[in-house]
Motif scaffolding. Sequence first.
Motif, PDB file in Angstrom:
ATOM      1  N   VAL A 155       1.349  17.726   1.297  1.00  0.00           N
ATOM      2  CA  VAL A 155       1.010  16.312   1.223  1.00  0.00           C
ATOM      3  C   VAL A 155       1.819  15.543   2.247  1.00  0.00           C
ATOM      4  CG1 VAL A 155       0.386  16.389  -1.211  1.00  0.00           C
ATOM      5  CG2 VAL A 155       2.726  15.842  -0.570  1.00  0.00           C
ATOM      6  N   GLU A 156       1.351  14.364   2.540  1.00  0.00           N
ATOM      7  CA  GLU A 156       2.064  13.436   3.421  1.00  0.00           C
ATOM      8  C   GLU A 156       2.321  12.169   2.624  1.00  0.00           C
ATOM      9  OE1 GLU A 156       0.174  14.544   7.726  1.00  0.00           O
ATOM     10  OE2 GLU A 156      -1.033  13.296   6.392  1.00  0.00           O
ATOM     11  N   ILE A 157       3.425  11.491   2.943  1.00  0.00           N
ATOM     12  CA  ILE A 157       3.739  10.233   2.269  1.00  0.00           C
ATOM     13  C   ILE A 157       3.960   9.136   3.296  1.00  0.00           C
ATOM     14  CG2 ILE A 157       4.730  11.394   0.259  1.00  0.00           C
ATOM     15  CD1 ILE A 157       7.499  10.503   1.331  1.00  0.00           C
ATOM     16  N   ALA A 158       3.751   7.916   2.854  1.00  0.00           N
ATOM     17  CA  ALA A 158       4.002   6.742   3.693  1.00  0.00           C
ATOM     18  C   ALA A 158       4.642   5.669   2.817  1.00  0.00           C
ATOM     19  CB  ALA A 158       2.707   6.222   4.304  1.00  0.00           C
ATOM     20  N   ASP A 159       5.611   4.967   3.369  1.00  0.00           N
ATOM     21  CA  ASP A 159       6.321   3.908   2.664  1.00  0.00           C
ATOM     22  C   ASP A 159       5.584   2.593   2.872  1.00  0.00           C
ATOM     23  OD1 ASP A 159       8.080   2.094   1.601  1.00  0.00           O
ATOM     24  OD2 ASP A 159       9.813   2.788   2.732  1.00  0.00           O
ATOM     25  N   LEU A 160       5.182   1.968   1.763  1.00  0.00           N
ATOM     26  CA  LEU A 160       4.480   0.682   1.816  1.00  0.00           C
ATOM     27  C   LEU A 160       5.329  -0.442   1.221  1.00  0.00           C
ATOM     28  CD1 LEU A 160       0.954   1.870   0.609  1.00  0.00           C
ATOM     29  CD2 LEU A 160       1.684   1.406   2.949  1.00  0.00           C
ATOM     30  N   ASP A 161       6.621  -0.403   1.395  1.00  0.00           N
ATOM     31  CA  ASP A 161       7.579  -1.373   0.855  1.00  0.00           C
ATOM     32  C   ASP A 161       7.716  -1.266  -0.666  1.00  0.00           C
ATOM     33  OD1 ASP A 161       8.263  -2.392   3.379  1.00  0.00           O
ATOM     34  OD2 ASP A 161       6.582  -3.778   3.316  1.00  0.00           O
ATOM     35  N   THR A 162       6.720  -1.691  -1.423  1.00  0.00           N
ATOM     36  CA  THR A 162       6.828  -1.656  -2.883  1.00  0.00           C
ATOM     37  C   THR A 162       6.165  -0.427  -3.500  1.00  0.00           C
ATOM     38  OG1 THR A 162       4.808  -2.932  -3.190  1.00  0.00           O
ATOM     39  CG2 THR A 162       6.885  -4.167  -3.020  1.00  0.00           C
ATOM     40  N   ILE A 191       4.642   3.877  -2.645  1.00  0.00           N
ATOM     41  CA  ILE A 191       4.594   5.057  -1.792  1.00  0.00           C
ATOM     42  C   ILE A 191       3.157   5.559  -1.827  1.00  0.00           C
ATOM     43  CG2 ILE A 191       5.382   7.442  -1.475  1.00  0.00           C
ATOM     44  CD1 ILE A 191       7.582   5.405  -0.981  1.00  0.00           C
ATOM     45  N   ALA A 192       2.581   5.790  -0.656  1.00  0.00           N
ATOM     46  CA  ALA A 192       1.230   6.332  -0.548  1.00  0.00           C
ATOM     47  C   ALA A 192       1.333   7.837  -0.343  1.00  0.00           C
ATOM     48  CB  ALA A 192       0.494   5.684   0.618  1.00  0.00           C
ATOM     49  N   VAL A 193       0.411   8.579  -0.961  1.00  0.00           N
ATOM     50  CA  VAL A 193       0.381  10.030  -0.869  1.00  0.00           C
ATOM     51  C   VAL A 193      -1.037  10.453  -0.508  1.00  0.00           C
ATOM     52  CG1 VAL A 193       0.779  12.196  -2.106  1.00  0.00           C
ATOM     53  CG2 VAL A 193       2.145  10.176  -2.675  1.00  0.00           C
ATOM     54  N   ARG A 194      -1.139  11.404   0.445  1.00  0.00           N
ATOM     55  CA  ARG A 194      -2.457  11.926   0.800  1.00  0.00           C
ATOM     56  C   ARG A 194      -2.347  13.429   1.068  1.00  0.00           C
ATOM     57  NH1 ARG A 194      -3.484   9.614   6.960  1.00  0.00           N
ATOM     58  NH2 ARG A 194      -1.925  10.940   7.977  1.00  0.00           N
ATOM     59  N   ASP A 195      -3.478  14.095   1.040  1.00  0.00           N
ATOM     60  CA  ASP A 195      -3.567  15.519   1.325  1.00  0.00           C
ATOM     61  C   ASP A 195      -3.546  15.710   2.839  1.00  0.00           C
ATOM     62  OD1 ASP A 195      -4.347  18.188   1.720  1.00  0.00           O
ATOM     63  OD2 ASP A 195      -5.899  18.119   0.183  1.00  0.00           O
ATOM     64  N   SER A 196      -2.628  16.534   3.345  1.00  0.00           N
ATOM     65  CA  SER A 196      -2.530  16.712   4.795  1.00  0.00           C
ATOM     66  C   SER A 196      -3.742  17.432   5.374  1.00  0.00           C
ATOM     67  CB  SER A 196      -1.245  17.464   5.163  1.00  0.00           C
ATOM     68  OG  SER A 196      -1.237  18.751   4.602  1.00  0.00           O
ATOM     69  N   LYS A 197      -4.504  18.155   4.529  1.00  0.00           N
ATOM     70  CA  LYS A 197      -5.713  18.840   5.007  1.00  0.00           C
ATOM     71  C   LYS A 197      -6.895  17.883   5.130  1.00  0.00           C
ATOM     72  CE  LYS A 197      -5.674  21.900   1.710  1.00  0.00           C
ATOM     73  NZ  LYS A 197      -4.532  21.467   0.935  1.00  0.00           N
ATOM     74  N   ALA A 198      -6.807  16.744   4.457  1.00  0.00           N
ATOM     75  CA  ALA A 198      -7.906  15.773   4.460  1.00  0.00           C
ATOM     76  C   ALA A 198      -7.346  14.365   4.608  1.00  0.00           C
ATOM     77  CB  ALA A 198      -8.717  15.908   3.179  1.00  0.00           C
ATOM     78  N   PRO A 199      -6.725  14.050   5.745  1.00  0.00           N
ATOM     79  CA  PRO A 199      -6.065  12.754   5.902  1.00  0.00           C
ATOM     80  C   PRO A 199      -6.997  11.543   5.810  1.00  0.00           C
ATOM     81  CG  PRO A 199      -6.107  13.947   7.979  1.00  0.00           C
ATOM     82  CD  PRO A 199      -6.597  14.892   6.928  1.00  0.00           C
ATOM     83  N   ALA A 200      -8.278  11.754   6.028  1.00  0.00           N
ATOM     84  CA  ALA A 200      -9.215  10.632   5.924  1.00  0.00           C
ATOM     85  C   ALA A 200      -9.715  10.444   4.500  1.00  0.00           C
ATOM     86  CB  ALA A 200     -10.401  10.847   6.866  1.00  0.00           C
ATOM     87  N   GLY A 201      -9.308  11.340   3.599  1.00  0.00           N
ATOM     88  CA  GLY A 201      -9.747  11.265   2.213  1.00  0.00           C
ATOM     89  C   GLY A 201      -8.972  10.240   1.413  1.00  0.00           C
ATOM     90  N   ALA A 202      -9.021  10.416   0.121  1.00  0.00           N
ATOM     91  CA  ALA A 202      -8.392   9.473  -0.803  1.00  0.00           C
ATOM     92  C   ALA A 202      -6.873   9.435  -0.647  1.00  0.00           C
ATOM     93  CB  ALA A 202      -8.743   9.859  -2.237  1.00  0.00           C
ATOM     94  N   THR A 203      -6.318   8.272  -0.925  1.00  0.00           N
ATOM     95  CA  THR A 203      -4.873   8.061  -0.912  1.00  0.00           C
ATOM     96  C   THR A 203      -4.451   7.546  -2.278  1.00  0.00           C
ATOM     97  OG1 THR A 203      -4.892   7.507   1.439  1.00  0.00           O
ATOM     98  CG2 THR A 203      -3.008   6.758   0.178  1.00  0.00           C
ATOM     99  N   LEU A 204      -3.412   8.149  -2.831  1.00  0.00           N
ATOM    100  CA  LEU A 204      -2.846   7.679  -4.092  1.00  0.00           C
ATOM    101  C   LEU A 204      -1.633   6.822  -3.786  1.00  0.00           C
ATOM    102  CD1 LEU A 204      -2.858  11.070  -6.034  1.00  0.00           C
ATOM    103  CD2 LEU A 204      -4.509   9.203  -6.238  1.00  0.00           C
ATOM    104  N   THR A 205      -1.391   5.808  -4.588  1.00  0.00           N
ATOM    105  CA  THR A 205      -0.189   4.992  -4.415  1.00  0.00           C
ATOM    106  C   THR A 205       0.580   4.934  -5.726  1.00  0.00           C
ATOM    107  OG1 THR A 205      -1.389   2.947  -4.875  1.00  0.00           O
ATOM    108  CG2 THR A 205      -1.141   3.567  -2.560  1.00  0.00           C
ATOM    109  N   PHE A 206       1.895   4.926  -5.601  1.00  0.00           N
ATOM    110  CA  PHE A 206       2.793   4.893  -6.746  1.00  0.00           C
ATOM    111  C   PHE A 206       3.883   3.871  -6.495  1.00  0.00           C
ATOM    112  CE2 PHE A 206       1.094   9.149  -6.255  1.00  0.00           C
ATOM    113  CZ  PHE A 206       0.619   9.442  -7.523  1.00  0.00           C
ATOM    114  N   PRO A 207       4.333   3.170  -7.531  1.00  0.00           N
ATOM    115  CA  PRO A 207       5.495   2.301  -7.358  1.00  0.00           C
ATOM    116  C   PRO A 207       6.690   3.142  -6.888  1.00  0.00           C
ATOM    117  CG  PRO A 207       4.422   1.851  -9.457  1.00  0.00           C
ATOM    118  CD  PRO A 207       3.792   3.103  -8.899  1.00  0.00           C
TER     119      PRO A 207
END
Length: 67
Positions: free
Chosen positions: A22-29, A31-47
């Motif tokens: 998986v890959e993560i990205a910091d969105l300030d408030t 964290i976004a998580v996505r599948d590295s095999k399908a980066p254009a697919g769905a993204t989950l976000t968590f506090p």
Amino acid sequence: MSTPTSWKKSSFSGGGEGNDCVEIADLDTHIAVRDSKAPAGATLTFPVAAFASFVQGLKETRSTKPE
């Protein structure tokens, strides 16, 4: 919520192309998580706090796992 622009891949991404993770990205408030095999697919976000607790739990589980 903003769209992530900078993704970070786990250092445990597997062999070859390193796309078994998986890959993560910091969105300030959040964290976004996505599948590295399908980066254009769905993204989950968590506090941030919830994601930090999740990662800490993984570390604790890994450190107590017999080898």
